[in-house]
Design a protein around this motif. Structure first.
Motif, short mmCIF file in Angstrom:
data_model
loop_
_atom_site.label_atom_id
_atom_site.label_comp_id
_atom_site.label_asym_id
_atom_site.label_seq_id
_atom_site.Cartn_x
_atom_site.Cartn_y
_atom_site.Cartn_z
N SER A 280 0.71 -1.09 0.18
CA SER A 280 0.02 -0.05 0.13
C SER A 280 0.84 1.24 0.06
N VAL A 281 0.42 2.23 -0.60
CA VAL A 281 1.08 3.71 -0.73
C VAL A 281 -0.12 4.71 -0.37
N PHE A 282 0.44 5.95 0.32
CA PHE A 282 -0.60 6.90 0.63
C PHE A 282 -0.03 8.26 0.15
N TYR A 283 -1.02 9.16 0.25
CA TYR A 283 -0.77 10.39 -0.01
C TYR A 283 -0.52 10.94 1.38
N PRO A 284 -0.13 12.34 1.68
CA PRO A 284 -0.08 13.05 2.89
C PRO A 284 -1.51 13.53 3.14
N LEU A 285 -1.86 13.30 4.47
CA LEU A 285 -3.35 13.84 4.83
C LEU A 285 -3.77 15.17 4.32
N THR A 286 -5.10 15.07 3.96
CA THR A 286 -5.73 16.19 3.56
C THR A 286 -6.72 16.73 4.61
N HIS A 287 -6.62 18.06 4.76
CA HIS A 287 -7.54 18.94 5.70
C HIS A 287 -8.60 19.39 4.77
N ASN A 288 -9.79 18.92 5.41
CA ASN A 288 -11.13 19.28 4.66
C ASN A 288 -12.25 20.38 5.40
N LEU A 289 -12.66 21.19 4.58
CA LEU A 289 -13.61 21.87 4.96
C LEU A 289 -15.14 21.69 4.62
N HIS A 290 -16.06 21.13 5.40
CA HIS A 290 -17.50 20.60 5.04
C HIS A 290 -18.46 21.75 5.55
N GLU A 291 -19.42 22.13 4.55
CA GLU A 291 -20.50 23.06 4.99
C GLU A 291 -21.79 22.35 4.60
N GLU A 292 -22.68 22.02 5.52
CA GLU A 292 -23.93 21.55 5.33
C GLU A 292 -23.59 20.17 4.48
N ALA B 74 -13.63 22.69 0.37
CA ALA B 74 -12.29 23.08 0.26
C ALA B 74 -11.32 22.25 0.95
N SER B 75 -10.33 21.80 0.17
CA SER B 75 -9.20 20.94 0.86
C SER B 75 -7.94 21.60 0.74
N VAL B 76 -6.84 21.38 1.97
CA VAL B 76 -5.80 21.61 1.68
C VAL B 76 -4.79 20.37 2.04
N ALA B 77 -3.76 20.22 1.35
CA ALA B 77 -2.72 19.30 1.47
C ALA B 77 -1.47 19.83 1.73
N LEU B 78 -0.73 19.47 2.51
CA LEU B 78 0.52 19.95 2.95
C LEU B 78 1.65 18.73 2.71
N PRO B 79 2.77 19.04 2.36
CA PRO B 79 3.92 17.96 1.86
C PRO B 79 4.31 17.22 3.17
N GLN B 80 4.32 18.03 4.19
CA GLN B 80 4.79 17.37 5.66
C GLN B 80 3.68 17.51 6.53
N PRO B 81 2.91 16.63 6.47
CA PRO B 81 1.75 16.53 7.53
C PRO B 81 2.11 16.22 8.82
N ASN B 82 1.23 16.50 9.91
CA ASN B 82 1.52 16.14 11.33
C ASN B 82 2.09 14.57 11.10
#
Length: 355
Positions: free
Chosen positions: A174-186, A191-199
């Motif tokens: 298995s391979v993975f991308y960095p975590l994506t931060h997401n904003l949901h409304e209703e 919107a999503s934001v992904a950083l190359p060096q996640p927590n």
């Protein structure tokens, strides 16, 4: 290489087709009501862009196709009841939940889960549809036909929402991308934001959780896992056995997009870990007509689905990525006047996430 037939011909199927073209992979997104003889499925690998489908002449044929990858997993994960049961069996953390069988359960539900109950239809609900947020005294807002067809979860006080998109190959790697931060409304991803060096702690936790699911199911291809951040740990909200809206940033922000990664996995092609060197932002375009002025901003990549414009409908998305987070913030600021008022909170949230 074998051709690929995608069950479903929406935007995800379209983007899988686009991802296959540079590799010489013929990808055929097909509507559920297509005549079987019109679909070149006999010698193809079969995948799907949707979790559940009605019985049609085509789906009856595909249900017995030996090359339908993950065929028996889709219905298991499409039903929130069996999905939650799987997560419980694997001892993976979720919001406390139970089946909502009848209205007499409400006193016990609120006693066990607290004063905010999130009711979700077992199948079919998405983008906020088929879901209700209920407090004591609001039980009559739930349709009578929902009982027995819904689960109810504890309302979670979370500090953020993230998703992990990963892929598993036929060899079990298995391979993975960095975590994506997401904003949901209703209930809709804005919107999503992904950083190359996640927590690193959250990334490791998420990879272990999703790996457990992928391995248990012997899954092949891309899967997304949506989670709540609660303190220092993650609670799994939902699994999606397919390419996912929160992974759209990978089209322009990673060395291999989630769509190409899915095709590689199901066709047993090499599956290296995608390289992500820059921050990325994805803005969903929902119910908004195409504005060519978006293209005046050099960091903006437009992905338009060529659908009829309707309120609440996902019509496309904007991807932005650059090594310099300040440049991304500047572009988001310049984009604000080009989008309606309902986008402003998402643009501001994305700028803040880039700090």
């Amino acid at each position: 290489m074998k051709p690929v037939c995608v069950l479903g011909n929406g935007q995800l199927g379209r983007m899988l087709r686009q991802a296959g073209e540079p590799l010489g992979i013929a990808v055929y997104p097909v509507g559920l009501d297509a005549e079987p003889e019109a679909v070149p499925y006999q010698n193809s690998v079969i995948t799907a862009e949707i979790e559940r489908w009605p019985e049609t002449a085509l789906t009856r044929e595909l249900a017995i196709h030996n090359n339908f990858v993950n065929r028996d997993i889709f219905p298991r994960l499409a039903d929130r009841l069996t999905q939650k049961q799987l997560l419980d069996r694997l001892h993976l953390a979720t919001a406390p939940w139970q089946l909502l069988a009848n209205s007499s359960q409400w006193p016990q539900v609120f006693a066990n889960l607290g004063e905010l109950a999130i009711v979700k239809r077992r199948v079919g609900g998405y983008d906020g549809r088929g879901q209700w947020r209920l407090r004591p005294g609001q039980e009559n807002q739930l349709p009578a036909d929902a009982y027995g067809e819904c689960i109810v979860e504890q309302g979670i006080n979370f500090s953020g929402e993230v998703s992990l998109v990963g892929a598993r190959g036929h060899d079990g790697k298995s391979v993975f991308y960095p975590l994506t931060h997401n904003l949901h409304e209703e209930g809709i991803l804005r919107a999503s934001v992904a950083l190359p060096q996640p927590n690193p702690a959250l990334q490791q936790q998420a990879e272990q959780m999703l790996s457990a699911v992928l391995d248990e199911l012997n899954y092949v291809g891309v899967m997304a896992m949506e989670c709540f951040i609660v303190g220092e740990r993650l609670l799994i909200n939902e699994l999606a056995p397919r390419v996912h809206n929160s992974g759209h940033w990978t089209q322009n922000g990673a060395s291999i997009s989630q769509f190409e990664l899915h095709l590689r996995a199901i066709l047993d092609l090499p599956l290296p870990t995608p390289v992500v060197n820059t921050p990325s932002v994805m803005i969903n375009l929902i119910g908004t007509a195409l504005n060519p002025q978006w293209l005046a901003l050099p960091l903006v990549h437009l992905h338009w689905y060529e659908k009829e414009v309707r309120e609440g409908r996902k019509l496309g998305h904007l991807n932005l990525n650059d090594p310099n987070a300040a440049s991304l913030q500047h572009t988001l600021h310049a984009l604000a006047p080009l989008l309606p008022s309902e986008y402003q909170s998402g643009l501001a949230w994305a700028q803040q996430r880039l700090n």
